[in-house]
Design a protein around this motif. Structure first.
Motif, PDB file in Angstrom:
ATOM      1  N   TYR A  37      26.293 -46.431 -86.022  1.00  0.00           N
ATOM      2  CA  TYR A  37      24.937 -45.987 -85.697  1.00  0.00           C
ATOM      3  C   TYR A  37      24.341 -45.389 -86.964  1.00  0.00           C
ATOM      4  N   GLN A  60      26.031 -51.322 -85.379  1.00  0.00           N
ATOM      5  CA  GLN A  60      25.542 -51.833 -84.103  1.00  0.00           C
ATOM      6  C   GLN A  60      24.118 -51.381 -83.809  1.00  0.00           C
ATOM      7  N   THR A  61      23.772 -50.162 -84.216  1.00  0.00           N
ATOM      8  CA  THR A  61      22.454 -49.602 -83.946  1.00  0.00           C
ATOM      9  C   THR A  61      21.831 -49.143 -85.252  1.00  0.00           C
ATOM     10  N   THR A  87      23.175 -54.821 -82.356  1.00  0.00           N
ATOM     11  CA  THR A  87      22.637 -55.053 -81.013  1.00  0.00           C
ATOM     12  C   THR A  87      21.364 -54.262 -80.735  1.00  0.00           C
ATOM     13  N   SER A  88      21.082 -53.235 -81.533  1.00  0.00           N
ATOM     14  CA  SER A  88      19.912 -52.394 -81.288  1.00  0.00           C
ATOM     15  C   SER A  88      19.174 -52.132 -82.599  1.00  0.00           C
ATOM     16  N   THR A  90      15.422 -50.499 -84.162  1.00  0.00           N
ATOM     17  CA  THR A  90      14.132 -49.835 -84.042  1.00  0.00           C
ATOM     18  C   THR A  90      13.541 -49.724 -85.436  1.00  0.00           C
ATOM     19  N   LEU A 111      20.725 -59.130 -80.871  1.00  0.00           N
ATOM     20  CA  LEU A 111      19.966 -57.964 -80.413  1.00  0.00           C
ATOM     21  C   LEU A 111      19.787 -57.971 -78.902  1.00  0.00           C
ATOM     22  N   THR A 112      20.082 -56.829 -78.301  1.00  0.00           N
ATOM     23  CA  THR A 112      19.774 -56.636 -76.883  1.00  0.00           C
ATOM     24  C   THR A 112      18.614 -55.655 -76.727  1.00  0.00           C
ATOM     25  N   TYR A 113      18.317 -54.904 -77.799  1.00  0.00           N
ATOM     26  CA  TYR A 113      17.225 -53.934 -77.782  1.00  0.00           C
ATOM     27  C   TYR A 113      16.444 -54.054 -79.084  1.00  0.00           C
ATOM     28  N   LYS A 115      12.681 -52.534 -80.850  1.00  0.00           N
ATOM     29  CA  LYS A 115      11.472 -51.731 -80.766  1.00  0.00           C
ATOM     30  C   LYS A 115      10.783 -51.775 -82.126  1.00  0.00           C
TER      31      LYS A 115
END
Length: 148
Positions: A37, A60-61, A87-88, A90, A111-113, A115
């Protein structure tokens, strides 16, 4: 050097940091880090953090706030081949073209998320629908709240 040695720690999984954009340009990202992260404030542009991707195989993020972002053309040679672990994502204060965003996101098929917040010209719904169906098939849909 201190930040590089911290990021290189084998047990570091979560990191949030803010550097002035001129310092981030001078910062040398380690070639292999275990971070999963990462939140970065004050990033100058897309090409600036491709090095982070290449050195972060477990990331991952990712959350990035662009500070004084200038529109730039994504250098295809600087893109890693893919980022299957991410996967995430922003991206805030993003100000670039939809072409650059598509090139950038095309290596992030897991990517599942997603923004995106910014002043770019991204309001072509048909184009987004086609791009998502072709490239971001794992993206989760947000459920609408039902009125009771």
């Amino acid at each position: 050097r201190l930040l590089s040695s911290i990021i290189s720690q084998a047990n570091l999984r979560y990191l949030e940091f803010e550097l002035r954009d001129d310092r981030l340009e001078k910062f040398s990202w380690p070639s292999q880090c275990m971070i999963r992260y990462l939140k970065i404030a004050s990033c100058k542009g897309l090409n600036q953090f491709f090095t982070i991707f290449r050195g972060s195989p477990y990331l991952q993020t990712l959350m990035v706030y662009f500070d004084y972002f200038t529109i730039e053309t994504v250098n295809l040679d600087s893109l890693p081949p893919s980022l299957p672990q991410l996967t995430s994502l922003t991206l805030e204060n993003l100000d670039t073209t939809i072409d650059n965003v598509e090139i950038f996101l095309s290596i992030m098929s897991s990517l599942t998320y997603l923004k995106l917040i910014g002043d770019g010209h991204y309001l072509d719904g048909n184009r987004w629908e086609q791009f998502i169906q072709t490239n971001l098939f794992f993206l989760l849909k947000k459920k609408k709240k039902e009125n009771i």
